[in-house]
Scaffold this motif. Structure first.
Motif, short mmCIF file in Angstrom:
data_model
loop_
_atom_site.label_atom_id
_atom_site.label_comp_id
_atom_site.label_asym_id
_atom_site.label_seq_id
_atom_site.Cartn_x
_atom_site.Cartn_y
_atom_site.Cartn_z
N GLY A 63 0.63 -1.13 0.13
CA GLY A 63 0.04 0.16 0.01
C GLY A 63 0.78 1.28 -0.02
O GLY A 63 2.01 1.12 0.18
N PRO A 64 0.15 2.46 -0.27
CA PRO A 64 0.87 3.58 0.04
C PRO A 64 1.53 3.95 1.22
O PRO A 64 1.57 3.32 2.21
N ALA A 65 2.68 4.73 1.22
CA ALA A 65 3.59 5.24 2.41
C ALA A 65 2.80 6.35 3.06
O ALA A 65 3.38 7.33 3.36
N SER A 66 1.70 5.88 3.56
CA SER A 66 0.83 6.90 4.37
C SER A 66 -0.07 5.94 5.33
O SER A 66 -0.15 4.70 5.25
N LEU A 67 -1.03 6.48 6.05
CA LEU A 67 -1.67 5.68 6.94
C LEU A 67 -2.76 4.95 6.01
O LEU A 67 -3.58 4.02 6.46
N TRP A 68 -2.91 5.24 4.86
CA TRP A 68 -3.93 4.74 4.14
C TRP A 68 -3.43 3.36 3.65
O TRP A 68 -4.47 2.67 3.00
N LEU A 87 -2.38 13.54 2.18
CA LEU A 87 -1.26 14.48 2.32
C LEU A 87 0.13 13.81 2.63
O LEU A 87 1.03 14.28 3.01
N GLY A 88 -0.13 12.46 2.71
CA GLY A 88 1.18 11.54 2.98
C GLY A 88 1.27 11.54 4.56
O GLY A 88 2.27 11.48 5.04
N THR A 89 0.23 11.67 5.11
CA THR A 89 0.17 11.48 6.54
C THR A 89 0.48 10.12 6.99
O THR A 89 -0.08 9.17 6.41
N VAL A 127 -7.39 13.43 11.46
CA VAL A 127 -8.06 14.35 10.23
C VAL A 127 -8.23 13.65 9.09
O VAL A 127 -9.13 13.90 8.38
N SER A 128 -7.29 13.01 8.46
CA SER A 128 -7.30 12.32 7.13
C SER A 128 -8.40 11.47 7.25
O SER A 128 -9.31 11.73 6.08
N VAL A 129 -8.76 10.88 8.28
CA VAL A 129 -9.93 9.73 8.36
C VAL A 129 -11.15 10.42 8.36
O VAL A 129 -12.19 10.10 7.72
N ALA A 130 -11.15 11.67 9.29
CA ALA A 130 -12.23 12.23 9.53
C ALA A 130 -12.88 13.02 8.46
O ALA A 130 -14.27 12.97 8.02
#
Lengths: 424, 92
Positions: A63-68, A87-89, A127-130
């Motif tokens: 997966g991506p290099a983020s929480l996703w 945003l790459g979080t 915030v990314s999730v919300a």
């Protein structure tokens, strides 16, 4: 009934409805955080069969290099890529910390360095999730109650997807945090009161405006974002759990969600082993959860905060009750340290490991030192400390303690003379 | 009479009213009178021992009643009582 009516399209929602943690009443997915019956907190209920059918170490690693990379374990309402905010979080470094470990008397200490997020704190995760959930729900305006870091995170992520934002903060907040939200074009609302006053105002507003308050009516989605800290710690340790985790406690939500993350990794067979002890860190000037821990109760008595660790200054912590239960369940402790120790903790972390953390990081390091002194961790145990925010946000805290080592004229002789005097 | 602000989850009991004026010189009496007019109200904000539920915050004159006299907090006719659900995220 045909089998197709029960199947979901690949990439559908991971959560099916909301459920009250206290009384079990269910409600449809919505921007709603309070049980209509008992006022308990609503939480997203996962389609566990769907999650189990999708989630794997290999899938995550691809997966991506983020929480996703953990999207299957987060409360997503759709896989439509235009809805997700990235945003790459997350996927922040987990670094071995040998020099700090040696100073504290540990051998296997790691730091989860969340100073590296887009707006400089772990709040970018939640915030990314919300905001992704808000967009799926058709909400067009974002808002939050904040001690500062959340304001920056909401402002940055809302700006990046072109949504207006209203961020409510205590008027006494550090200038860096007010500017760090306003620069993204957000409407910063400075409230004449404490964070708890701000929070109450937002709870009443969320009832009326139809906005998405990430940490109020979107809290069921928002809080889950902190699980990514726990997921990353395990993956970055080679799909292993540490022996102990030390994390700061403000509302207590992040602390509780790290525990939840470890539980889910065990549940879905992504790791095996024992749950770590979860240990919470507060500042003495705002220590309602640590005080309840000392008293051996899960009933948190609110406090009026007075500490330099303003990002942790929540006197009436929403998840304090649950944080106490997690500490108890895992055999962890919740401590508190003075503001002087907070500053020394910030300096110790920076001087030994090159990480400049905000006051909350000082709180975590100082409490970690206390826990080691109290003999809570074996010297060979694997300990992970969560460093949740960047030091450039709270320069005020160290301003009176630090400055230039030398004051010289632009002259070789002057500097060499001063250097010789100093080292003589 | 004091004014009471009703949060969304309780408005089903108050015929959709977001604000009510309720007789009573302290919070306990106001809750009792609200319950008399809107049966079931007290059960929603008080626990089995008659204290405020863990997830209910009540503000009088903009201050949490836990910092005042709790249910015994006195009220004047011009006071506003805000009932605000706590914002908790929960664990599992």
């Amino acid at each position: 009934m045909s089998t197709t009516t029960l199947s979901r399209p690949t990439g559908g929602a991971t959560v099916t409805h909301l459920r009250c943690r206290e009384c079990g009443e269910t409600e449809p997915l919505a921007a709603s955080h309070v049980c209509g019956f008992c006022f308990g907190p609503l939480e997203g209920v996962y389609d566990e069969d769907l999650v189990a059918s999708r989630v794997s170490r290999e899938g995550i690693q691809a997966g991506p290099a983020s929480l996703w990379r953990y999207a299957d374990l987060l409360p997503t309402l759709t896989d439509d890529p235009s809805v997700r905010v990235d945003l790459g979080t997350g996927w922040s470094p987990l670094r071995p910390a040998p020099r700090l470990a040696a100073r504290l008397g540990l051998q296997d200490l790691w730091l989860k360095d969340d100073t590296r997020n887009p707006s400089g704190s772990f709040k970018d995760r939640v915030v990314s999730v919300a905001i992704s959930a808000a967009r799926a729900l058709g909400i067009d305006t974002m808002a939050c109650a904040s001690t500062g870091n959340l304001a920056g995170a909401v402002s940055a992520h809302a700006a990046a997807v072109g949504m207006p934002a209203y961020v409510f903060v205590p008027a006494s907040l550090e200038q860096a945090k007010i500017l760090g939200a306003a620069v993204y074009g957000a409407n910063v609302v400075a409230v004449d009161g404490t964070y708890d006053d701000v929070n109450r105002l937002c709870a009443e507003l969320a009832d009326r405006e139809g906005w998405g308050f990430v940490n109020v009516n979107l809290r069921a989605f928002y809080a889950e974002g902190s699980k990514s800290i726990g997921f990353e710690i395990a993956e970055q340790l080679g799909w292993r759990l540490p022996d102990h985790v030390v994390a700061p406690i403000a509302s207590g939500a992040m602390f509780v969600k790290i525990r939840k993350a470890f539980g889910e990794l065990l549940q879905y067979g992504l790791v095996d082993g024992q749950l770590p002890t979860l240990n919470g860190a507060q500042a003495t000037g705002c220590s309602p959860v640590a005080t309840a821990y000392e008293a051996g109760t899960v009933d948190v008595t609110p406090q009026i905060p007075d500490t330099i660790a303003r990002s942790l200054a929540i006197g009436n912590p929403a998840d304090g009750y649950y944080a106490l239960k997690v500490a108890d369940e895992t055999g962890g402790a919740i401590g508190h340290v003075s503001d002087d120790e907070v500053v020394r903790g910030m300096q110790l972390l920076a001087e030994t490991e090159g990480i400049f953390a905000e006051t909350a990081g000082g709180v975590t390091v100082a409490n970690l030192a206390r826990f080691v002194e109290e003999g809570r961790f074996g010297s060979g145990d694997r300990v992970v400390a969560v460093i949740s925010g960047n030091g450039y946000k709270t320069l005020d805290a160290v301003a009176d303690h630090l400055g230039p080592a030398f004051q010289v004229s632009p002259s070789l002789d002057d500097f060499q003379q001063q250097l010789a005097d100093r080292t003589a | 009479m004091p004014t009471v602000r009703i949060p969304t989850p309780l408005r089903k009991l108050t015929d959709g009213n977001a604000e009510l004026t309720v007789d009573g010189s302290d919070l306990r009496t106001v809750v009792k009178n609200l319950d008399a007019a809107h049966p079931g109200f007290a059960e929603r904000v008080l626990d089995d021992s008659g204290e405020l539920r863990r997830f209910v915050n009540v503000f009088v004159r903009d201050e949490d009643v836990r910092f005042q006299q709790g249910l015994d907090t006195e009220l004047s006719d011009t006071d506003v009582v805000s009932i605000v659900p706590a914002v908790a995220g929960g664990a599992e």
